[in-house]
Scaffold this motif. Sequence first.
Motif, PDB file in Angstrom:
ATOM      1  N   PRO A  34      17.175  54.088  62.008  1.00 39.35           N
ATOM      2  CA  PRO A  34      15.760  53.691  61.958  1.00 39.35           C
ATOM      3  C   PRO A  34      15.506  52.804  60.742  1.00 39.35           C
ATOM      4  O   PRO A  34      15.518  53.256  59.617  1.00 39.35           O
ATOM      5  N   LEU A  35      15.312  51.527  60.976  1.00 40.33           N
ATOM      6  CA  LEU A  35      15.162  50.561  59.889  1.00 40.33           C
ATOM      7  C   LEU A  35      13.699  50.159  59.706  1.00 40.33           C
ATOM      8  O   LEU A  35      12.942  50.084  60.672  1.00 40.33           O
ATOM      9  N   ARG A  36      13.341  49.836  58.470  1.00 38.02           N
ATOM     10  CA  ARG A  36      12.007  49.308  58.211  1.00 38.02           C
ATOM     11  C   ARG A  36      11.904  47.846  58.567  1.00 38.02           C
ATOM     12  O   ARG A  36      10.832  47.318  58.726  1.00 38.02           O
ATOM     13  N   ARG A  37      13.047  47.171  58.627  1.00 33.55           N
ATOM     14  CA  ARG A  37      13.084  45.774  59.023  1.00 33.55           C
ATOM     15  C   ARG A  37      14.453  45.494  59.604  1.00 33.55           C
ATOM     16  O   ARG A  37      15.405  46.201  59.335  1.00 33.55           O
ATOM     17  N   THR A  38      14.560  44.461  60.413  1.00 33.13           N
ATOM     18  CA  THR A  38      15.821  44.160  61.076  1.00 33.13           C
ATOM     19  C   THR A  38      16.279  42.725  60.837  1.00 33.13           C
ATOM     20  O   THR A  38      17.161  42.240  61.527  1.00 33.13           O
ATOM     21  N   ASP A  39      15.685  42.036  59.850  1.00 32.62           N
ATOM     22  CA  ASP A  39      16.077  40.652  59.585  1.00 32.62           C
ATOM     23  C   ASP A  39      17.559  40.564  59.239  1.00 32.62           C
ATOM     24  O   ASP A  39      18.274  39.670  59.703  1.00 32.62           O
ATOM     25  N   GLY A  40      18.032  41.492  58.388  1.00 29.69           N
ATOM     26  CA  GLY A  40      19.421  41.470  57.989  1.00 29.69           C
ATOM     27  C   GLY A  40      20.353  41.689  59.165  1.00 29.69           C
ATOM     28  O   GLY A  40      21.411  41.058  59.245  1.00 29.69           O
ATOM     29  N   LEU A  41      19.967  42.563  60.102  1.00 30.31           N
ATOM     30  CA  LEU A  41      20.810  42.810  61.270  1.00 30.31           C
ATOM     31  C   LEU A  41      20.818  41.609  62.205  1.00 30.31           C
ATOM     32  O   LEU A  41      21.860  41.281  62.795  1.00 30.31           O
ATOM     33  N   ARG A  42      19.669  40.959  62.355  1.00 24.67           N
ATOM     34  CA  ARG A  42      19.647  39.749  63.188  1.00 24.67           C
ATOM     35  C   ARG A  42      20.541  38.667  62.574  1.00 24.67           C
ATOM     36  O   ARG A  42      21.255  37.958  63.286  1.00 24.67           O
ATOM     37  N   ASN A  43      20.455  38.544  61.257  1.00 24.01           N
ATOM     38  CA  ASN A  43      21.285  37.558  60.575  1.00 24.01           C
ATOM     39  C   ASN A  43      22.771  37.880  60.770  1.00 24.01           C
ATOM     40  O   ASN A  43      23.584  36.990  61.046  1.00 24.01           O
ATOM     41  N   ALA A  44      23.121  39.146  60.632  1.00 23.14           N
ATOM     42  CA  ALA A  44      24.516  39.552  60.814  1.00 23.14           C
ATOM     43  C   ALA A  44      24.983  39.293  62.241  1.00 23.14           C
ATOM     44  O   ALA A  44      26.100  38.808  62.464  1.00 23.14           O
ATOM     45  N   LYS A  45      24.133  39.608  63.210  1.00 25.79           N
ATOM     46  CA  LYS A  45      24.504  39.401  64.612  1.00 25.79           C
ATOM     47  C   LYS A  45      24.742  37.916  64.897  1.00 25.79           C
ATOM     48  O   LYS A  45      25.750  37.533  65.520  1.00 25.79           O
ATOM     49  N   ALA A  46      23.821  37.075  64.436  1.00 25.69           N
ATOM     50  CA  ALA A  46      23.981  35.641  64.666  1.00 25.69           C
ATOM     51  C   ALA A  46      25.224  35.099  63.963  1.00 25.69           C
ATOM     52  O   ALA A  46      25.954  34.263  64.512  1.00 25.69           O
ATOM     53  N   THR A  47      25.489  35.593  62.768  1.00 20.49           N
ATOM     54  CA  THR A  47      26.665  35.131  62.029  1.00 20.49           C
ATOM     55  C   THR A  47      27.951  35.511  62.745  1.00 20.49           C
ATOM     56  O   THR A  47      28.878  34.698  62.861  1.00 20.49           O
ATOM     57  N   LEU A  48      28.028  36.735  63.244  1.00 20.74           N
ATOM     58  CA  LEU A  48      29.241  37.176  63.928  1.00 20.74           C
ATOM     59  C   LEU A  48      29.454  36.415  65.233  1.00 20.74           C
ATOM     60  O   LEU A  48      30.591  36.157  65.626  1.00 20.74           O
ATOM     61  N   GLU A  49      28.370  36.063  65.899  1.00 19.91           N
ATOM     62  CA  GLU A  49      28.515  35.256  67.119  1.00 19.91           C
ATOM     63  C   GLU A  49      29.066  33.872  66.799  1.00 19.91           C
ATOM     64  O   GLU A  49      29.924  33.345  67.525  1.00 19.91           O
ATOM     65  N   VAL A  50      28.599  33.284  65.710  1.00 21.95           N
ATOM     66  CA  VAL A  50      29.123  31.978  65.308  1.00 21.95           C
ATOM     67  C   VAL A  50      30.593  32.100  64.918  1.00 21.95           C
ATOM     68  O   VAL A  50      31.409  31.215  65.232  1.00 21.95           O
ATOM     69  N   LEU A  51      30.954  33.184  64.260  1.00 20.97           N
ATOM     70  CA  LEU A  51      32.353  33.362  63.864  1.00 20.97           C
ATOM     71  C   LEU A  51      33.269  33.467  65.068  1.00 20.97           C
ATOM     72  O   LEU A  51      34.407  32.957  65.049  1.00 20.97           O
ATOM     73  N   ARG A  52      32.809  34.103  66.130  1.00 18.38           N
ATOM     74  CA  ARG A  52      33.624  34.170  67.344  1.00 18.38           C
ATOM     75  C   ARG A  52      33.827  32.766  67.924  1.00 18.38           C
ATOM     76  O   ARG A  52      34.913  32.439  68.414  1.00 18.38           O
ATOM     77  N   ARG A  53      32.786  31.946  67.855  1.00 17.11           N
ATOM     78  CA  ARG A  53      32.936  30.579  68.352  1.00 17.11           C
ATOM     79  C   ARG A  53      33.894  29.782  67.467  1.00 17.11           C
ATOM     80  O   ARG A  53      34.699  28.985  67.970  1.00 17.11           O
ATOM     81  N   ILE A  54      33.808  29.992  66.166  1.00 18.37           N
ATOM     82  CA  ILE A  54      34.715  29.286  65.261  1.00 18.37           C
ATOM     83  C   ILE A  54      36.162  29.678  65.541  1.00 18.37           C
ATOM     84  O   ILE A  54      37.063  28.824  65.566  1.00 18.37           O
ATOM     85  N   ALA A  55      36.401  30.968  65.770  1.00 16.62           N
ATOM     86  CA  ALA A  55      37.770  31.406  66.076  1.00 16.62           C
ATOM     87  C   ALA A  55      38.259  30.791  67.378  1.00 16.62           C
ATOM     88  O   ALA A  55      39.417  30.368  67.492  1.00 16.62           O
ATOM     89  N   GLY A  56      37.379  30.735  68.382  1.00 20.36           N
ATOM     90  CA  GLY A  56      37.765  30.141  69.657  1.00 20.36           C
ATOM     91  C   GLY A  56      38.042  28.655  69.529  1.00 20.36           C
ATOM     92  O   GLY A  56      39.033  28.147  70.082  1.00 20.36           O
ATOM     93  N   THR A  57      37.194  27.941  68.804  1.00 17.25           N
ATOM     94  CA  THR A  57      37.405  26.504  68.638  1.00 17.25           C
ATOM     95  C   THR A  57      38.650  26.231  67.800  1.00 17.25           C
ATOM     96  O   THR A  57      39.365  25.259  68.053  1.00 17.25           O
ATOM     97  N   SER A  58      38.916  27.078  66.823  1.00 13.21           N
ATOM     98  CA  SER A  58      40.144  26.917  66.039  1.00 13.21           C
ATOM     99  C   SER A  58      41.372  27.045  66.926  1.00 13.21           C
ATOM    100  O   SER A  58      42.347  26.292  66.773  1.00 13.21           O
TER     101      SER A  58
END
Length: 700
Positions: free
Chosen positions: A592-616
């Motif tokens: 139960p979080l008071r805010r979820t900005d950090g989790l959204r940021n983490a989720k978006a970052t990890l999705e980009v990292l998967r794309r970077i690994a695939g493109t590499s």
Amino acid sequence: MSSLPRRHPAINAMVQAWSRLRPSWLVYFSIEEASLSEGLRAAFAATAMLLLGKWLNNPLFAWAAIGAFWTCLADAAESPRRRLASMGGFALLSTLCGGITAFASGAGIPYAVAAVFAFSALAGLTTIFSSAAYQVALLAAVACIVLVDKPQHDLAAAAPLLTIYFSGCVFATLLSFTVWRIHPFAPSRYALRLAYARLSELARDCARLIEASHADAGDWARHATEVRAQARAAIEAAYRSLLSMPQARIDGAKAYQNLSFAAADAESVFGYLIAISNAAEYAHYGPLRRTRAARCLLAMGGVLYRMGERFEVPSADYPVSLRQRLPALSRKLATPAEQNLSLPPMPADQGSGGTVRYEEPWPIALRHTLLANWERLKQNASFESLGVRHAVRLAVATTAAYAAVKLLHMPSGYWATMATLVVLQPSNGNTWMRGLERAAGSAAGAALAAAIGLLVQTPLAISLVVFPLVCLTVSLRRVSYGLYALFLTPSFVLVADFAAPASELGYAVARLENNVLGCLFALLVTYLLWPKRDTGDLKSAVADAVRNNLAYLIAALHETPATFAACEAARRSAGLASNKAEDLLKLARLEPLRRTDGLRNAKATLEVLRRIAGTSTRLRMSRQTSASSQALGDWIAASSEEIARGLSGHAPASAHVPYPIADLGAAEADVVNEVTQLWHLVMQDHAAANWSDPLKPRRA
């Protein structure tokens, strides 16, 4: 280690399609992880004890059935020595500690409370050693919790109960090393079959997304963060299983060479499928090309699935004929962006991916294990230790649950105490997940037990019905804890009815009530005593994933034949780091979080990292690098340094300079866009506050 019958991968694909309808944070499971051999062994051991009790007209043999069931759960399932140590150790520990708890209960409630506290704390403390040690200790503590409900006052009266219980444990152990022996290669064959099943699902899921014209970036992100992550984890499990085999059993073994070769080949195929899924995400297919690509990937999935099935067949040769179909299919799967993106050939070597572990003589191994565990114990001799804190939390929660059921005079109250013991985990997210699954599984299991009780009433009928229930319980325990709890509930209800005939409906309702109460105690204590929030570990895990994926990108951009092994190691490290961060993100989302900005940021970052690994990986396989690759590498290195500063909470040293993509190849242009997107994610407003603690309120 045989698995449930699998006639066609389409059955598993249907299960996967259904699972995609769940919320993204919910536990993922696959029927592929079921082990029928383990289920049959546990069912045979438990049912044999019940039938013997029926023949001898002795209801105490219900305890022998319970002991046999728990002993099968305690099986470490690696080398024969570890299996004997885990099963034999559980038999001795549970009998001795359970007997002490039973006598303490007979001496009075204060002594019983002290025994419950002590043995729960000792079980929790074993988390500092290994998962196998914790599994054995936790099951031994469960035995203590159950036996505390059977108070004993003298040794003569307690001897029959403890002897019969111990005989059930010994019977299951002997069964595992005689009639029901598990071949030394069986765990590795099972792990490899599961790895190839995951690769098959990866190919089939990619085909599904290609064929679905409405698939968007979110669908591809889910494909990368779930299906690809599961394939990575399955391949790593296969490596670990091969490396855990003692040298004495693999010297000159053709079977081992085939299995280690299959693990290396799975890594190669996995890299190819990563590149294909990444290229397919960016490609613009026409209707005919889309259909053709999907059919090729479906065919590849079928070939990989059949290869996995072949690996589980003892003494079977490497399925070369099946493997040779994959390059032909890959040539038909040319993408618009990279026409020469083809499957690499089979690996030339037959290495297992690491150094083989030599098995020492058991006196030396025992001495080394005791010394290593003593050192770990000294290093954790502080209340700052996570292992010590978990031990105290576990003891407090379990003891509180025991005291509550005693004060409330709840029937079969040990079920609540036991639920608290097994539900409480070191982290909040894991506890929530385990509690929800156990509560839901117990509710469904109680309904199933009540329905069975209407049809099954005699001891013989109970013994026979217990067989399929125990078989399903143990077979599905790796698939889903909720399914495990579902079939565990009617199993215990019927065994309890065998020991003391009563209303199955009453037992079922009592178990449901106790399980819910136990889950509530576990959830309450996990937030009151040293709560370990998964969001704290998430920050460092995401930062580690960023570093590893960028390191792989740079290695892929400058790869030469001489650096191939280093580049493969970088890809593996990047995948493991992303897996770890994504697992923590799933757990953090349960808090139960008071805010979820950090989790959204983490989720978006990890999705980009998967794309970077695939493109590499596309860059490595397509070889369509331009003359500006050195300049691009310098730009990526500079961007990586700025991203590292952002992750550390520092402002960028200079403004981000975009890289011109006009003269770049398709994969290189995608890399530039992905690195730029990652830079903006890390450097966005209040990034340092978001990364350092997602629980902080937004600053004014």
